[in-house]
Enzyme design. Sequence first.
Site, PDB file in Angstrom:
ATOM      1  N   THR A  69       0.038  -2.485   5.558  1.00 33.49           N
ATOM      2  CA  THR A  69       0.701  -2.275   6.847  1.00 33.49           C
ATOM      3  C   THR A  69       0.144  -3.209   7.925  1.00 33.49           C
ATOM      4  O   THR A  69       0.874  -3.661   8.807  1.00 33.49           O
ATOM      5  CB  THR A  69       0.531  -0.798   7.254  1.00 33.49           C
ATOM      6  OG1 THR A  69       1.212   0.000   6.283  1.00 33.49           O
ATOM      7  CG2 THR A  69       1.096  -0.523   8.624  1.00 33.49           C
ATOM      8  N   PHE A  70      -1.153  -3.489   7.834  1.00 36.11           N
ATOM      9  CA  PHE A  70      -1.788  -4.355   8.834  1.00 36.11           C
ATOM     10  C   PHE A  70      -1.124  -5.737   8.895  1.00 36.11           C
ATOM     11  O   PHE A  70      -1.137  -6.389   9.943  1.00 36.11           O
ATOM     12  CB  PHE A  70      -3.284  -4.506   8.496  1.00 36.11           C
ATOM     13  CG  PHE A  70      -4.090  -5.198   9.552  1.00 36.11           C
ATOM     14  CD1 PHE A  70      -4.425  -4.549  10.730  1.00 36.11           C
ATOM     15  CD2 PHE A  70      -4.526  -6.504   9.374  1.00 36.11           C
ATOM     16  CE1 PHE A  70      -5.173  -5.188  11.708  1.00 36.11           C
ATOM     17  CE2 PHE A  70      -5.271  -7.158  10.337  1.00 36.11           C
ATOM     18  CZ  PHE A  70      -5.594  -6.492  11.518  1.00 36.11           C
ATOM     19  N   GLU A  71      -0.534  -6.183   7.794  1.00 41.57           N
ATOM     20  CA  GLU A  71       0.080  -7.519   7.732  1.00 41.57           C
ATOM     21  C   GLU A  71       1.508  -7.541   8.293  1.00 41.57           C
ATOM     22  O   GLU A  71       2.117  -8.615   8.394  1.00 41.57           O
ATOM     23  CB  GLU A  71       0.096  -8.029   6.283  1.00 41.57           C
ATOM     24  CG  GLU A  71      -1.237  -8.559   5.771  1.00 41.57           C
ATOM     25  CD  GLU A  71      -2.308  -7.503   5.570  1.00 41.57           C
ATOM     26  OE1 GLU A  71      -1.991  -6.434   5.006  1.00 41.57           O
ATOM     27  OE2 GLU A  71      -3.460  -7.724   5.995  1.00 41.57           O
ATOM     28  N   TRP A 119       0.857  -1.202   0.000  1.00 42.25           N
ATOM     29  CA  TRP A 119       0.000   0.000   0.000  1.00 42.25           C
ATOM     30  C   TRP A 119       0.885   1.240   0.000  1.00 42.25           C
ATOM     31  O   TRP A 119       1.912   1.287   0.668  1.00 42.25           O
ATOM     32  CB  TRP A 119      -0.886   0.028   1.250  1.00 42.25           C
ATOM     33  CG  TRP A 119      -2.285  -0.472   1.022  1.00 42.25           C
ATOM     34  CD1 TRP A 119      -2.673  -1.772   0.910  1.00 42.25           C
ATOM     35  CD2 TRP A 119      -3.473   0.319   0.898  1.00 42.25           C
ATOM     36  NE1 TRP A 119      -4.024  -1.839   0.728  1.00 42.25           N
ATOM     37  CE2 TRP A 119      -4.549  -0.579   0.711  1.00 42.25           C
ATOM     38  CE3 TRP A 119      -3.725   1.695   0.934  1.00 42.25           C
ATOM     39  CZ2 TRP A 119      -5.864  -0.149   0.557  1.00 42.25           C
ATOM     40  CZ3 TRP A 119      -5.037   2.123   0.794  1.00 42.25           C
ATOM     41  CH2 TRP A 119      -6.087   1.220   0.606  1.00 42.25           C
ATOM     42  N   THR A 142     -12.537   7.511   7.014  1.00 39.42           N
ATOM     43  CA  THR A 142     -13.119   6.551   7.964  1.00 39.42           C
ATOM     44  C   THR A 142     -12.142   6.306   9.114  1.00 39.42           C
ATOM     45  O   THR A 142     -11.037   6.846   9.146  1.00 39.42           O
ATOM     46  CB  THR A 142     -13.401   5.202   7.269  1.00 39.42           C
ATOM     47  OG1 THR A 142     -12.146   4.586   6.964  1.00 39.42           O
ATOM     48  CG2 THR A 142     -14.201   5.393   5.999  1.00 39.42           C
ATOM     49  N   ARG A 144       8.721  12.606   4.483  1.00 38.06           N
ATOM     50  CA  ARG A 144       9.390  11.707   5.443  1.00 38.06           C
ATOM     51  C   ARG A 144       9.924  10.438   4.789  1.00 38.06           C
ATOM     52  O   ARG A 144      10.354   9.511   5.470  1.00 38.06           O
ATOM     53  CB  ARG A 144       8.392  11.350   6.561  1.00 38.06           C
ATOM     54  CG  ARG A 144       8.139  12.538   7.492  1.00 38.06           C
ATOM     55  CD  ARG A 144       6.827  12.439   8.234  1.00 38.06           C
ATOM     56  NE  ARG A 144       6.649  13.594   9.125  1.00 38.06           N
ATOM     57  CZ  ARG A 144       6.250  14.803   8.706  1.00 38.06           C
ATOM     58  NH1 ARG A 144       5.968  15.039   7.424  1.00 38.06           N
ATOM     59  NH2 ARG A 144       6.123  15.812   9.573  1.00 38.06           N
ATOM     60  N   CYS A 151       3.036   2.634   5.354  1.00 42.67           N
ATOM     61  CA  CYS A 151       2.577   4.024   5.288  1.00 42.67           C
ATOM     62  C   CYS A 151       1.060   4.020   5.351  1.00 42.67           C
ATOM     63  O   CYS A 151       0.400   3.468   4.461  1.00 42.67           O
ATOM     64  CB  CYS A 151       3.060   4.665   3.994  1.00 42.67           C
ATOM     65  SG  CYS A 151       2.344   6.288   3.723  1.00 42.67           S
ATOM     66  N   VAL A 152       0.522   4.583   6.415  1.00 45.55           N
ATOM     67  CA  VAL A 152      -0.927   4.669   6.571  1.00 45.55           C
ATOM     68  C   VAL A 152      -1.305   6.147   6.527  1.00 45.55           C
ATOM     69  O   VAL A 152      -0.777   6.955   7.290  1.00 45.55           O
ATOM     70  CB  VAL A 152      -1.399   4.057   7.910  1.00 45.55           C
ATOM     71  CG1 VAL A 152      -2.907   3.829   7.872  1.00 45.55           C
ATOM     72  CG2 VAL A 152      -0.683   2.748   8.190  1.00 45.55           C
ATOM     73  N   HIS A 168     -10.594   3.587   9.681  1.00 40.57           N
ATOM     74  CA  HIS A 168      -9.660   2.524   9.328  1.00 40.57           C
ATOM     75  C   HIS A 168      -8.239   2.841   9.820  1.00 40.57           C
ATOM     76  O   HIS A 168      -7.532   1.988  10.359  1.00 40.57           O
ATOM     77  CB  HIS A 168      -9.642   2.362   7.798  1.00 40.57           C
ATOM     78  CG  HIS A 168      -9.444   0.962   7.364  1.00 40.57           C
ATOM     79  ND1 HIS A 168     -10.470   0.135   6.987  1.00 40.57           N
ATOM     80  CD2 HIS A 168      -8.314   0.223   7.258  1.00 40.57           C
ATOM     81  CE1 HIS A 168      -9.998  -1.047   6.669  1.00 40.57           C
ATOM     82  NE2 HIS A 168      -8.693  -1.022   6.823  1.00 40.57           N
TER      83      HIS A 168
END
Length: 158
Positions: A63-65, A29, A93, A134, A87-88, A95
């Site tokens: 990123t969740f994984e 992502w 929402t 960044r 990177c989120v 999430h």
Amino acid sequence: MKKTNLSDYDASQVPSGNGRKIGVVAAEWNAEITDALLDGAVQTLLANGVAEDDLMVRRVPGTFELPTAADWMLQAHQLDAVICIGCVIQGETRHFEFICQAVSQGLMNVSLKHERPVIFSVLTTDTFDQAKQRSGGRHGNKGVEGAVTALKMCALCE
Ligand code: DLZ
């Protein structure tokens, strides 16, 4: 406000990576950002003595994984540390909150479980531009900082 490049580091203060086996796992992502972070991390590890053959680079969908992947990598391979890159970006929402909370806590849990450094090189930003700044922009590259942190933590473990 003074804008500093947070990734400037004094190489003489970084422990050698010679003989270290380091995992690096990056989310797909926001690939433009995570590719730049991954490149920063890998180049910094190589520049500080980690051999190419001692680097294990893996990709995960998001990123969740990252915590699951770090756990598997530490379990299956004799790694000294794992650098986790993601990177989120805040959306409309909730999430963002769920991912950030789960990943920060998850990576800490994996680190304590395996007694190895698991480095949080995850950008959590409001905008894409903040992430750009960044990942090789005016606020440095968090992948570079993650690599330096990994080598410092490895030396601390001895
Ligand atoms: C679903 C999702 C969303 C909305 N946003 C991001 C993001 O900004 N950055 C990121 O790395 N991943 C995102 N994901 C995907 C999740 O991390 C995960 O891959 C899916 O929820 C499947 O578990």
